[in-house]
Design a protein around this motif. Structure first.
Motif, PDB file in Angstrom:
ATOM      1  N   GLY A   8       0.595  -1.130  -0.047  1.00  0.00           N
ATOM      2  CA  GLY A   8       0.014  -0.080   0.033  1.00  0.00           C
ATOM      3  C   GLY A   8       0.951   1.282   0.173  1.00  0.00           C
ATOM      4  N   GLY A   9       2.104   1.145   0.100  1.00  0.00           N
ATOM      5  CA  GLY A   9       2.827   2.345   0.162  1.00  0.00           C
ATOM      6  C   GLY A   9       2.977   2.960  -1.291  1.00  0.00           C
ATOM      7  N   GLY A  10       3.704   4.197  -1.302  1.00  0.00           N
ATOM      8  CA  GLY A  10       3.740   4.963  -2.491  1.00  0.00           C
ATOM      9  C   GLY A  10       3.859   6.407  -2.212  1.00  0.00           C
ATOM     10  N   LEU A  11       3.865   7.259  -3.379  1.00  0.00           N
ATOM     11  CA  LEU A  11       4.116   8.483  -3.424  1.00  0.00           C
ATOM     12  C   LEU A  11       2.750   9.289  -3.338  1.00  0.00           C
ATOM     13  CD1 LEU A  11       5.927  10.989  -3.850  1.00  0.00           C
ATOM     14  CD2 LEU A  11       5.486  10.609  -6.208  1.00  0.00           C
ATOM     15  N   VAL A  12       2.614  10.053  -2.186  1.00  0.00           N
ATOM     16  CA  VAL A  12       1.486  10.847  -2.051  1.00  0.00           C
ATOM     17  C   VAL A  12       1.932  12.121  -1.769  1.00  0.00           C
ATOM     18  CG1 VAL A  12       1.439  10.217   0.175  1.00  0.00           C
ATOM     19  CG2 VAL A  12      -0.659  11.026  -1.008  1.00  0.00           C
ATOM     20  N   SER A  17      -3.960  11.002   1.396  1.00  0.00           N
ATOM     21  CA  SER A  17      -3.926   9.693   2.206  1.00  0.00           C
ATOM     22  C   SER A  17      -3.579   8.685   1.632  1.00  0.00           C
ATOM     23  CB  SER A  17      -5.500   9.420   2.247  1.00  0.00           C
ATOM     24  OG  SER A  17      -6.130  10.496   3.144  1.00  0.00           O
ATOM     25  N   LEU A  18      -3.118   7.299   2.193  1.00  0.00           N
ATOM     26  CA  LEU A  18      -2.713   6.065   1.815  1.00  0.00           C
ATOM     27  C   LEU A  18      -3.327   5.200   2.911  1.00  0.00           C
ATOM     28  CD1 LEU A  18       0.962   6.420   0.849  1.00  0.00           C
ATOM     29  CD2 LEU A  18      -0.887   6.035  -0.679  1.00  0.00           C
ATOM     30  N   ARG A  19      -3.533   3.966   2.414  1.00  0.00           N
ATOM     31  CA  ARG A  19      -3.900   2.729   3.328  1.00  0.00           C
ATOM     32  C   ARG A  19      -3.049   1.748   3.162  1.00  0.00           C
ATOM     33  NH1 ARG A  19      -9.077  -0.885   3.668  1.00  0.00           N
ATOM     34  NH2 ARG A  19      -8.107  -1.990   1.868  1.00  0.00           N
ATOM     35  N   LEU A  20      -2.183   1.344   4.403  1.00  0.00           N
ATOM     36  CA  LEU A  20      -1.364   0.541   4.407  1.00  0.00           C
ATOM     37  C   LEU A  20      -1.865  -0.856   4.853  1.00  0.00           C
ATOM     38  CD1 LEU A  20       1.942   2.225   5.864  1.00  0.00           C
ATOM     39  CD2 LEU A  20       1.135   2.061   3.529  1.00  0.00           C
ATOM     40  N   THR A 130       6.286   8.110   0.632  1.00  0.00           N
ATOM     41  CA  THR A 130       6.806   9.175   0.380  1.00  0.00           C
ATOM     42  C   THR A 130       5.926  10.264   0.204  1.00  0.00           C
ATOM     43  OG1 THR A 130       8.455   7.784  -1.067  1.00  0.00           O
ATOM     44  CG2 THR A 130       8.475  10.469  -1.127  1.00  0.00           C
ATOM     45  N   VAL A 131       6.110  11.213   0.736  1.00  0.00           N
ATOM     46  CA  VAL A 131       4.948  12.384   0.959  1.00  0.00           C
ATOM     47  C   VAL A 131       5.720  13.556   0.328  1.00  0.00           C
ATOM     48  CG1 VAL A 131       3.535  13.654   2.225  1.00  0.00           C
ATOM     49  CG2 VAL A 131       4.050  11.459   2.867  1.00  0.00           C
TER      50      VAL A 131
END
Length: 133
Positions: A8-12, A17-20, A130-131
């Protein structure tokens, strides 16, 4: 095979928002206390949130309180970390860990604030968040 797998990680962008996800294989997450930890480059790993799924008790670090929420899906044997209003300082590799001791709130706080990584039974490999704009 006994393992934890994060995803669920990534660049935002900041404010996003992200959901892991932390999915267990070979054991039931209900029988463990689960912690989410993160490590930013050049910094020590820190506890973000630690939970006793069976009893519904969760500790959140002050830095994420009100923005991050833990939930679970029993059918998928998965714990989620919903991350809202993300800030650049939230970036890092997020890992989940399982400790076979069912903990109350005081012990969960200790698990997060003073983690004894060698005592934890299972670790995932982590997922990168990564934010950045």
């Amino acid at each position: 095979q006994l393992q934890l797998v994060e995803s669920g990680g990534g660049l935002v962008q900041p404010g996003g928002s992200l959901r892991l996800s932390c999915q267990a294989s070979g054991f039931n997450l209900d029988s463990y206390s689960i912690g989410w930890f993160r490590q930013a480059p050049g910094k020590e790993r820190e506890g973000v949130s630690c939970t006793n799924i069976r009893d519904g008790i969760t500790y959140y670090a002050d830095s994420v309180k009100g923005r991050f929420t833990i939930s679970r899906d029993n059918a998928k044997n998965t714990v989620y970390l919903q991350m809202n209003s993300l800030k650049p300082e939230d970036g890092g590799v997020y890992s989940c860990a399982a400790d076979r001791r069912i903990m109350g709130i005081t012990a969960l706080q200790a698990m997060c604030v003073m983690p004894r990584f060698k005592d934890m039974d299972y670790w995932g490999e982590g997922t990168l968040v990564t934010v950045s704009s």
